[in-house]
Design a protein around this motif. Structure first.
Motif, PDB file in Angstrom:
ATOM      1  N   MET A   1      -4.190   5.161  -5.324  1.00 12.75           N
ATOM      2  CA  MET A   1      -3.554   3.894  -5.684  1.00 12.75           C
ATOM      3  C   MET A   1      -3.297   3.036  -4.456  1.00 12.75           C
ATOM      4  SD  MET A   1      -2.533   1.827  -7.918  1.00 12.75           S
ATOM      5  CE  MET A   1      -2.653   2.825  -9.407  1.00 12.75           C
ATOM      6  N   GLU A   2      -2.993   3.669  -3.324  1.00 11.13           N
ATOM      7  CA  GLU A   2      -2.797   2.904  -2.097  1.00 11.13           C
ATOM      8  C   GLU A   2      -4.065   2.139  -1.743  1.00 11.13           C
ATOM      9  OE1 GLU A   2      -1.439   3.593   2.570  1.00 11.13           O
ATOM     10  OE2 GLU A   2      -2.236   5.266   1.391  1.00 11.13           O
ATOM     11  N   ARG A   3      -5.209   2.831  -1.798  1.00  8.04           N
ATOM     12  CA  ARG A   3      -6.475   2.159  -1.501  1.00  8.04           C
ATOM     13  C   ARG A   3      -6.761   1.050  -2.504  1.00  8.04           C
ATOM     14  NH1 ARG A   3      -8.385   7.699  -0.989  1.00  8.04           N
ATOM     15  NH2 ARG A   3      -8.460   8.320   1.212  1.00  8.04           N
ATOM     16  N   ALA A   4      -6.501   1.321  -3.787  1.00  8.96           N
ATOM     17  CA  ALA A   4      -6.768   0.319  -4.821  1.00  8.96           C
ATOM     18  C   ALA A   4      -5.911  -0.929  -4.621  1.00  8.96           C
ATOM     19  CB  ALA A   4      -6.510   0.923  -6.205  1.00  8.96           C
ATOM     20  N   VAL A   5      -4.646  -0.731  -4.275  1.00  9.05           N
ATOM     21  CA  VAL A   5      -3.747  -1.865  -4.059  1.00  9.05           C
ATOM     22  C   VAL A   5      -4.210  -2.700  -2.865  1.00  9.05           C
ATOM     23  CG1 VAL A   5      -1.415  -2.513  -3.343  1.00  9.05           C
ATOM     24  CG2 VAL A   5      -1.728  -0.800  -5.127  1.00  9.05           C
ATOM     25  N   LEU A   6      -4.526  -2.047  -1.762  1.00  8.96           N
ATOM     26  CA  LEU A   6      -4.941  -2.775  -0.561  1.00  8.96           C
ATOM     27  C   LEU A   6      -6.259  -3.507  -0.766  1.00  8.96           C
ATOM     28  CD1 LEU A   6      -3.952  -0.163   2.198  1.00  8.96           C
ATOM     29  CD2 LEU A   6      -2.737  -2.240   1.512  1.00  8.96           C
ATOM     30  N   VAL A   7      -7.210  -2.859  -1.451  1.00  7.04           N
ATOM     31  CA  VAL A   7      -8.498  -3.502  -1.713  1.00  7.04           C
ATOM     32  C   VAL A   7      -8.311  -4.717  -2.616  1.00  7.04           C
ATOM     33  CG1 VAL A   7     -10.719  -3.228  -2.882  1.00  7.04           C
ATOM     34  CG2 VAL A   7      -9.915  -1.452  -1.329  1.00  7.04           C
ATOM     35  N   SER A   8      -7.489  -4.590  -3.645  1.00  5.32           N
ATOM     36  CA  SER A   8      -7.263  -5.711  -4.559  1.00  5.32           C
ATOM     37  C   SER A   8      -6.591  -6.881  -3.849  1.00  5.32           C
ATOM     38  CB  SER A   8      -6.417  -5.264  -5.752  1.00  5.32           C
ATOM     39  OG  SER A   8      -5.107  -4.896  -5.344  1.00  5.32           O
TER      40      SER A   8
ATOM     41  N   GLY B   1       0.802  -1.211   0.000  1.00  8.00           N
ATOM     42  CA  GLY B   1       0.000   0.000   0.000  1.00  8.00           C
ATOM     43  C   GLY B   1       0.834   1.259   0.000  1.00  8.00           C
ATOM     44  N   GLU B   2       1.858   1.296   0.849  1.00 11.25           N
ATOM     45  CA  GLU B   2       2.741   2.457   0.920  1.00 11.25           C
ATOM     46  C   GLU B   2       3.477   2.672  -0.403  1.00 11.25           C
ATOM     47  OE1 GLU B   2       4.789   5.743   2.593  1.00 11.25           O
ATOM     48  OE2 GLU B   2       2.953   4.660   3.147  1.00 11.25           O
ATOM     49  N   MET B   3       3.847   1.584  -1.060  1.00 13.86           N
ATOM     50  CA  MET B   3       4.507   1.699  -2.354  1.00 13.86           C
ATOM     51  C   MET B   3       3.582   2.334  -3.382  1.00 13.86           C
ATOM     52  SD  MET B   3       6.308  -1.332  -4.608  1.00 13.86           S
ATOM     53  CE  MET B   3       7.318  -1.850  -3.203  1.00 13.86           C
ATOM     54  N   GLY B   4       2.324   1.891  -3.400  1.00 13.86           N
ATOM     55  CA  GLY B   4       1.361   2.483  -4.317  1.00 13.86           C
ATOM     56  C   GLY B   4       1.122   3.953  -4.041  1.00 13.86           C
ATOM     57  N   ARG B   5       1.106   4.333  -2.757  1.00 15.65           N
ATOM     58  CA  ARG B   5       0.873   5.742  -2.398  1.00 15.65           C
ATOM     59  C   ARG B   5       2.047   6.615  -2.824  1.00 15.65           C
ATOM     60  NH1 ARG B   5       2.150   9.341   1.264  1.00 15.65           N
ATOM     61  NH2 ARG B   5       3.529   7.892   2.382  1.00 15.65           N
ATOM     62  N   ARG B   6       3.265   6.138  -2.606  1.00 17.62           N
ATOM     63  CA  ARG B   6       4.439   6.934  -2.961  1.00 17.62           C
ATOM     64  C   ARG B   6       4.580   7.101  -4.471  1.00 17.62           C
ATOM     65  NH1 ARG B   6       9.543   5.278   0.944  1.00 17.62           N
ATOM     66  NH2 ARG B   6       8.467   5.469   2.963  1.00 17.62           N
ATOM     67  N   LEU B   7       4.182   6.087  -5.213  1.00 15.41           N
ATOM     68  CA  LEU B   7       4.361   6.143  -6.662  1.00 15.41           C
ATOM     69  C   LEU B   7       3.212   6.853  -7.374  1.00 15.41           C
ATOM     70  CD1 LEU B   7       5.750   2.543  -7.317  1.00 15.41           C
ATOM     71  CD2 LEU B   7       7.036   4.683  -7.285  1.00 15.41           C
TER      72      LEU B   7
END
Length: 213
Positions: free
Chosen positions: A27-34, A16-22
């Motif tokens: 994207m953080e929410r999308a990654v964690l939900v997926s 999640g943190e990786m998605g948020r930083r990038l």
């Protein structure tokens, strides 16, 4: 997966943190939900698979004198799974994972033997180049074969030499692909259109080896 490792080497954080930083908070929410949705699906499939085998084993041993619903065997698994889920670091599961690998290897060898035995004695089943009815089941099963991607970062983080993980991952994925393709091909050749989604259901029922697997 290798790209994920390269990102982790630069950023060194979770999914999640990786998605948020990038790409930002969305994207953080999308990654964690997926991850949650995919792991729920994989976990449910695995739980039902184990429950089905436990029920069949119990019915075989008791000659179906006491039939218990599938939900009972699902609940029974929780006695073991819930304490394991409370383990915070993947290193704590190394012993259980090693034992599981031994059981998986034994099961694979048995299925290989059963397929070769069936082909050598009874020949090939009725096969077709493409199944337009159940091809979607194949796609889902193929995806399930490589469902451990959510454990990649925890494994890297727990390694003594994480810089070697890319090499290890490539080798493991190649082995998994070879086993899946060879075992799937052999099983389909042996049982043809009678091949079950769970190949163990095609094994000789009631035999000691099948019960042990």
């Amino acid at each position: 997966m290798l790209l994920l490792i390269k990102c982790y080497e630069k950023i060194h954080c979770g999914y999640g943190e990786m998605g948020r930083r990038l790409y930002g908070k969305g994207m953080e929410r999308a990654v964690l939900v997926s991850i949650v949705i995919s792991q729920m699906g994989f976990s449910c499939a695995g739980t039902i698979f184990v429950a089905t085998n436990m029920r069949d084993l119990f019915n075989t041993i008791t000659s179906c004198s006491h039939r218990l619903p599938l939900s009972f065997w699902v609940v029974i698994q929780m006695v073991i799974l819930v304490p394991l889920c409370l383990v915070r670091h993947i290193k704590g599961l190394s012993g259980v994972a090693l034992l599981a690998d031994v059981f998986v290897a034994a099961g694979l060898l048995y299925v290989y033997w059963a397929d070769v035995s069936k082909l050598s004695t009874l020949g090939m089943g009725r096969v077709s180049n493409f199944n337009p009815v159940d091809y979607s089941l194949f796609l889902g099963t193929a995806a399930y074969t490589f469902e451990g991607y959510a454990l990649i970062l925890p494994i890297v983080d727990s390694m003594r030499n994480p810089e070697k993980f890319s090499t290890v991952l490539s080798l493991v994925m190649a082995i998994c692909a070879a086993v899946a393709i060879s075992l799937g091909g052999l099983s389909y050749a042996a049982f043809g259109d009678k091949t079950e989604a769970i190949i163990l259901l095609n094994m000789p029922s009631g035999t000691p080896m099948t019960l042990a697997v």
